[in-house]
Design a protein around this motif. Structure first.
Motif, PDB file in Angstrom:
ATOM      1  N   ALA A  72      -6.107  50.153 -11.616  1.00 15.15           N
ATOM      2  CA  ALA A  72      -4.674  50.456 -11.736  1.00 15.15           C
ATOM      3  C   ALA A  72      -4.103  50.910 -10.389  1.00 15.15           C
ATOM      4  O   ALA A  72      -2.996  50.511 -10.003  1.00 15.15           O
ATOM      5  CB  ALA A  72      -4.449  51.525 -12.804  1.00 15.15           C
ATOM      6  N   LYS A  73      -4.877  51.707  -9.651  1.00 15.91           N
ATOM      7  CA  LYS A  73      -4.440  52.152  -8.323  1.00 15.91           C
ATOM      8  C   LYS A  73      -4.339  50.969  -7.370  1.00 15.91           C
ATOM      9  O   LYS A  73      -3.368  50.851  -6.607  1.00 15.91           O
ATOM     10  CB  LYS A  73      -5.415  53.190  -7.764  1.00 15.91           C
ATOM     11  N   VAL A  74      -5.340  50.093  -7.408  1.00  8.45           N
ATOM     12  CA  VAL A  74      -5.332  48.910  -6.542  1.00  8.45           C
ATOM     13  C   VAL A  74      -4.104  48.056  -6.826  1.00  8.45           C
ATOM     14  O   VAL A  74      -3.418  47.605  -5.908  1.00  8.45           O
ATOM     15  CB  VAL A  74      -6.644  48.094  -6.705  1.00  8.45           C
ATOM     16  N   LEU A 112     -15.402  48.514  -1.229  1.00  6.74           N
ATOM     17  CA  LEU A 112     -14.096  48.741  -1.858  1.00  6.74           C
ATOM     18  C   LEU A 112     -13.767  50.209  -1.601  1.00  6.74           C
ATOM     19  O   LEU A 112     -14.288  51.109  -2.251  1.00  6.74           O
ATOM     20  CB  LEU A 112     -14.131  48.433  -3.357  1.00  6.74           C
ATOM     21  N   ILE A 113     -12.948  50.426  -0.599  1.00  3.49           N
ATOM     22  CA  ILE A 113     -12.658  51.777  -0.109  1.00  3.49           C
ATOM     23  C   ILE A 113     -11.267  52.191  -0.567  1.00  3.49           C
ATOM     24  O   ILE A 113     -10.306  51.436  -0.435  1.00  3.49           O
ATOM     25  CB  ILE A 113     -12.718  51.823   1.439  1.00  3.49           C
ATOM     26  N   MET A 114     -11.181  53.379  -1.113  1.00  3.45           N
ATOM     27  CA  MET A 114      -9.918  53.934  -1.590  1.00  3.45           C
ATOM     28  C   MET A 114      -9.493  55.062  -0.655  1.00  3.45           C
ATOM     29  O   MET A 114     -10.326  55.880  -0.246  1.00  3.45           O
ATOM     30  CB  MET A 114     -10.074  54.482  -3.001  1.00  3.45           C
ATOM     31  N   ALA A 115      -8.207  55.094  -0.321  1.00  6.91           N
ATOM     32  CA  ALA A 115      -7.651  56.187   0.485  1.00  6.91           C
ATOM     33  C   ALA A 115      -6.582  56.882  -0.340  1.00  6.91           C
ATOM     34  O   ALA A 115      -5.749  56.232  -0.985  1.00  6.91           O
ATOM     35  CB  ALA A 115      -7.070  55.659   1.785  1.00  6.91           C
ATOM     36  N   GLU A 116      -6.630  58.201  -0.328  1.00 13.95           N
ATOM     37  CA  GLU A 116      -5.655  59.010  -1.059  1.00 13.95           C
ATOM     38  C   GLU A 116      -5.116  60.083  -0.130  1.00 13.95           C
ATOM     39  O   GLU A 116      -5.836  60.572   0.747  1.00 13.95           O
ATOM     40  CB  GLU A 116      -6.308  59.651  -2.275  1.00 13.95           C
ATOM     41  N   PRO A 121      -2.839  57.895  -4.599  1.00 19.05           N
ATOM     42  CA  PRO A 121      -3.323  56.651  -3.983  1.00 19.05           C
ATOM     43  C   PRO A 121      -2.413  56.225  -2.835  1.00 19.05           C
ATOM     44  O   PRO A 121      -1.182  56.260  -2.967  1.00 19.05           O
ATOM     45  CB  PRO A 121      -3.260  55.628  -5.117  1.00 19.05           C
ATOM     46  N   ALA A 122      -3.015  55.858  -1.692  1.00 18.93           N
ATOM     47  CA  ALA A 122      -2.229  55.483  -0.517  1.00 18.93           C
ATOM     48  C   ALA A 122      -2.600  54.099   0.010  1.00 18.93           C
ATOM     49  O   ALA A 122      -1.738  53.369   0.488  1.00 18.93           O
ATOM     50  CB  ALA A 122      -2.417  56.522   0.579  1.00 18.93           C
TER      51      ALA A 122
END
Length: 156
Positions: A72-74, A112-116, A121-122
């Motif tokens: 959902a964030k992606v 698969l890297i997430m930045a917040e 979520p950013a």
């Protein structure tokens, strides 16, 4: 590459014979990350500098146990980031869920890297190995020998 648009040059003639005309050139790039970049510590220094300028920044691998939430964030980030690009059509929940279902087993969580920022979520970064290199060597057949080659099990 998986999911990267590529059209052989001779397709242009086919399309023009059907009465179509090219509207825009679109480009895709291959980026090979060399071990030297990682070994030099350049990325770590850049990350450290960025974190010092943005104290609320968190960068982490995707949590595959919370895949639906990450997805959902992606989707939100993707639709927001690409919204002003030529020809972009936002992905629906159904589209992204269908794509995720097909790709989930191919995803390497560390890629698969997430930045917040402050928990919001950013950004995200997703890379996938070029599975086509392996599939070419096994002629697209995933029999027992193909699976062994695909998994990189020595001896074949």
């Amino acid at each position: 590459m998986i999911m990267m648009t590529y059209t052989p040059p001779y397709y242009l003639d086919y399309m023009e014979r059907c009465g179509l005309v090219k509207a825009k050139d679109l480009y895709a790039y291959i980026s090979v990350i060399k071990d030297q970049i990682t070994k030099s510590g350049r990325l770590e220094r850049l990350a450290t500098a960025l974190k010092s300028k943005m104290p609320g920044l968190t960068v982490r691998p995707a949590n595959m146990k919370e895949f639906a939430k990450e997805l959902a964030k992606v989707k939100d980030i993707y639709n927001s980031a690409w919204g002003h690009n030529w020809g972009f059509v936002p992905m629906t929940d159904e589209e992204i869920e269908s794509m995720a279902k097909r790709l989930k087993s191919l995803i390497v969580p560390e890629l698969l890297i997430m930045a917040e920022v402050n928990g919001d979520p950013a950004a995200f970064f997703m890379a996938m190995p070029d599975y086509n290199q392996v599939l070419g060597k096994i002629n697209g057949r995933l029999g027992m020998v193909g699976i062994i080659k695909f998994c990189g099990i020595p001896g074949r």
